[in-house]
Design a protein around this motif. Structure first.
Motif, PDB file in Angstrom:
ATOM      1  N   LYS A  86      75.769  53.639 114.463  1.00 16.52           N
ATOM      2  CA  LYS A  86      75.982  53.479 112.972  1.00 16.52           C
ATOM      3  C   LYS A  86      76.414  52.073 112.549  1.00 16.52           C
ATOM      4  N   LYS A  87      77.206  51.303 113.323  1.00 15.76           N
ATOM      5  CA  LYS A  87      77.291  49.859 112.698  1.00 15.76           C
ATOM      6  C   LYS A  87      76.012  49.050 113.189  1.00 15.76           C
ATOM      7  N   TYR A  88      75.076  49.373 114.161  1.00 21.74           N
ATOM      8  CA  TYR A  88      73.976  48.824 114.611  1.00 21.74           C
ATOM      9  C   TYR A  88      72.987  49.222 113.421  1.00 21.74           C
ATOM     10  N   ASP A  89      72.927  50.355 113.071  1.00 23.10           N
ATOM     11  CA  ASP A  89      71.849  50.760 111.931  1.00 23.10           C
ATOM     12  C   ASP A  89      72.324  50.029 110.623  1.00 23.10           C
ATOM     13  N   SER A  90      73.238  50.062 110.410  1.00 24.29           N
ATOM     14  CA  SER A  90      73.893  49.466 109.207  1.00 24.29           C
ATOM     15  C   SER A  90      73.643  47.989 109.009  1.00 24.29           C
ATOM     16  N   THR A  91      73.781  47.196 110.285  1.00 25.16           N
ATOM     17  CA  THR A  91      73.583  45.699 110.304  1.00 25.16           C
ATOM     18  C   THR A  91      71.899  45.608 110.033  1.00 25.16           C
ATOM     19  N   PHE A  92      71.021  46.422 110.693  1.00 21.64           N
ATOM     20  CA  PHE A  92      69.802  46.397 110.518  1.00 21.64           C
ATOM     21  C   PHE A  92      69.328  46.740 109.029  1.00 21.64           C
ATOM     22  N   ASP A  93      69.693  47.583 108.639  1.00 17.77           N
ATOM     23  CA  ASP A  93      69.637  47.783 107.140  1.00 17.77           C
ATOM     24  C   ASP A  93      69.917  46.638 106.154  1.00 17.77           C
ATOM     25  N   PHE A  94      70.964  46.182 106.620  1.00 18.85           N
ATOM     26  CA  PHE A  94      71.588  45.025 105.809  1.00 18.85           C
ATOM     27  C   PHE A  94      70.434  43.645 106.111  1.00 18.85           C
ATOM     28  N   LEU A  95      70.088  43.427 107.294  1.00 20.93           N
ATOM     29  CA  LEU A  95      69.018  42.516 107.687  1.00 20.93           C
ATOM     30  C   LEU A  95      67.753  42.756 106.900  1.00 20.93           C
ATOM     31  N   SER A  96      67.312  44.085 106.765  1.00 18.78           N
ATOM     32  CA  SER A  96      66.058  44.421 106.187  1.00 18.78           C
ATOM     33  C   SER A  96      66.288  44.090 104.727  1.00 18.78           C
ATOM     34  N   ASN A  97      67.525  44.282 104.168  1.00 19.48           N
ATOM     35  CA  ASN A  97      67.476  44.088 102.596  1.00 19.48           C
ATOM     36  C   ASN A  97      67.681  42.384 102.413  1.00 19.48           C
ATOM     37  N   VAL A  98      68.201  41.637 103.436  1.00 14.98           N
ATOM     38  CA  VAL A  98      68.052  40.199 103.257  1.00 14.98           C
ATOM     39  C   VAL A  98      66.554  39.850 103.162  1.00 14.98           C
ATOM     40  N   LEU A  99      65.810  40.226 104.194  1.00 10.87           N
ATOM     41  CA  LEU A  99      64.626  39.765 104.200  1.00 10.87           C
ATOM     42  C   LEU A  99      63.862  40.324 103.053  1.00 10.87           C
ATOM     43  N   LYS A 100      63.966  41.403 102.471  1.00  8.42           N
ATOM     44  CA  LYS A 100      63.329  41.788 101.416  1.00  8.42           C
ATOM     45  C   LYS A 100      63.468  40.794 100.162  1.00  8.42           C
ATOM     46  N   SER A 101      64.895  40.614 100.279  1.00  3.18           N
ATOM     47  CA  SER A 101      65.222  39.758  99.072  1.00  3.18           C
ATOM     48  C   SER A 101      64.669  38.571  98.779  1.00  3.18           C
ATOM     49  N   THR A 102      64.767  37.765 100.245  1.00  2.00           N
ATOM     50  CA  THR A 102      63.981  36.498 100.304  1.00  2.00           C
ATOM     51  C   THR A 102      62.675  36.648 100.083  1.00  2.00           C
ATOM     52  N   ALA A 103      61.946  37.702 100.796  1.00  2.00           N
ATOM     53  CA  ALA A 103      60.638  37.677 100.552  1.00  2.00           C
ATOM     54  C   ALA A 103      60.277  37.897  98.833  1.00  2.00           C
ATOM     55  N   SER A 104      60.977  38.616  98.067  1.00  4.61           N
ATOM     56  CA  SER A 104      60.839  38.968  96.788  1.00  4.61           C
ATOM     57  C   SER A 104      61.143  37.513  95.829  1.00  4.61           C
ATOM     58  N   SER A 105      62.050  36.812  96.293  1.00  3.69           N
ATOM     59  CA  SER A 105      62.641  35.825  95.567  1.00  3.69           C
ATOM     60  C   SER A 105      61.192  34.661  95.935  1.00  3.69           C
ATOM     61  N   ARG A 106      60.926  34.534  97.168  1.00  3.23           N
ATOM     62  CA  ARG A 106      59.568  33.540  97.394  1.00  3.23           C
ATOM     63  C   ARG A 106      58.486  33.947  96.491  1.00  3.23           C
ATOM     64  N   ASP A 107      58.087  35.259  96.683  1.00  2.00           N
ATOM     65  CA  ASP A 107      56.961  35.839  95.730  1.00  2.00           C
ATOM     66  C   ASP A 107      57.104  35.557  94.310  1.00  2.00           C
ATOM     67  N   GLY A 108      58.311  35.678  93.796  1.00  2.00           N
ATOM     68  CA  GLY A 108      58.399  35.274  92.415  1.00  2.00           C
ATOM     69  C   GLY A 108      58.399  33.834  92.078  1.00  2.00           C
ATOM     70  N   ILE A 109      59.000  33.209  92.797  1.00  2.00           N
ATOM     71  CA  ILE A 109      58.614  31.545  92.978  1.00  2.00           C
ATOM     72  C   ILE A 109      57.123  31.223  92.614  1.00  2.00           C
ATOM     73  N   ILE A 110      56.458  31.845  93.879  1.00  2.00           N
ATOM     74  CA  ILE A 110      55.060  31.660  93.814  1.00  2.00           C
ATOM     75  C   ILE A 110      54.228  31.960  92.597  1.00  2.00           C
ATOM     76  N   ARG A 111      54.627  33.154  92.154  1.00  2.00           N
ATOM     77  CA  ARG A 111      53.844  33.582  90.840  1.00  2.00           C
ATOM     78  C   ARG A 111      54.279  32.768  89.761  1.00  2.00           C
ATOM     79  N   ASN A 112      55.466  32.415  89.712  1.00  2.00           N
ATOM     80  CA  ASN A 112      55.724  31.472  88.354  1.00  2.00           C
ATOM     81  C   ASN A 112      55.118  30.069  88.489  1.00  2.00           C
ATOM     82  N   VAL A 113      54.758  29.679  89.855  1.00  2.00           N
ATOM     83  CA  VAL A 113      54.276  28.171  90.003  1.00  2.00           C
ATOM     84  C   VAL A 113      52.714  28.223  89.708  1.00  2.00           C
ATOM     85  N   THR A 114      51.818  29.570  90.045  1.00  2.00           N
ATOM     86  CA  THR A 114      50.796  29.547  89.806  1.00  2.00           C
ATOM     87  C   THR A 114      50.382  29.956  88.358  1.00  2.00           C
TER      88      THR A 114
END
Length: 162
Positions: free
Chosen positions: A134-162
């Motif tokens: 469960k701890k392992y799965d929870s860690t990967f869920d959190f890791l996935s959320n961090v990656l999604k958040s980073t990708a979402s932020s970068r996509d938003g920045i790129i949209r605002n720049v263009t």
């Protein structure tokens, strides 16, 4: 190391984004958990193997007891059985090579008790294994959320720049 508004400034004056640090931390944690899961799995497998061997020997002792004829009072256990029980910490009643029907019955109870101990221990190990998983799965869920958040932020920045 100082925390800046964009990331973390290291001694070499490099700016490392907080998301990258979170990712590295979570990755390190997941690797540690994976090692603990492997160890736990090995312990469980070892106990299962020991339980199987004990149950096989229990069947042999029962066969020896059932093979005794009514007028036979004693029999001998094979050296293989004696060595196995001694290695497993199972007390063999009696004090010689000869063993009576009553002693065989007591031996069967000792073997059952050892098997029950291993079974209870395995149940606790399984609970620990599930907790680690469960701890392992929870860690990967959190890791996935961090990656999604980073990708979402970068996509938003790129949209605002263009």
């Amino acid at each position: 190391m100082e925390i800046g508004s964009v990331g973390v400034v290291t001694a070499a004056s490099e700016v490392t984004p907080v998301d990258a640090l979170a990712f590295l931390l979570l990755l390190s944690q997941s690797e540690a958990l994976e090692g603990r899961i492997r160890d736990q799995f090995s312990e469980i497998k070892g106990r299962n193997d020991e339980m199987k061997a004990i149950n096989d020997k229990l069947a042999e002792v029962r066969k020896v007891r059932s093979g005794l004829e009514e007028n036979d009072d004693t029999t001998t256990l094979s050296n293989d059985l004696r060595e196995f029980f001694e290695k497993s910490g199972i007390v063999i009643p009696g004090n010689g090579q000869e063993i009576s029907k009553e002693e065989l019955s007591a031996l069967i109870e000792n073997v059952k008790a050892r098997s029950d101990e291993l079974s209870q221990s395995n149940q606790l190990q399984n609970v620990r294994f599930q907790d680690l998983k469960k701890k392992y799965d929870s860690t990967f869920d959190f890791l996935s959320n961090v990656l999604k958040s980073t990708a979402s932020s970068r996509d938003g920045i790129i949209r605002n720049v263009t």
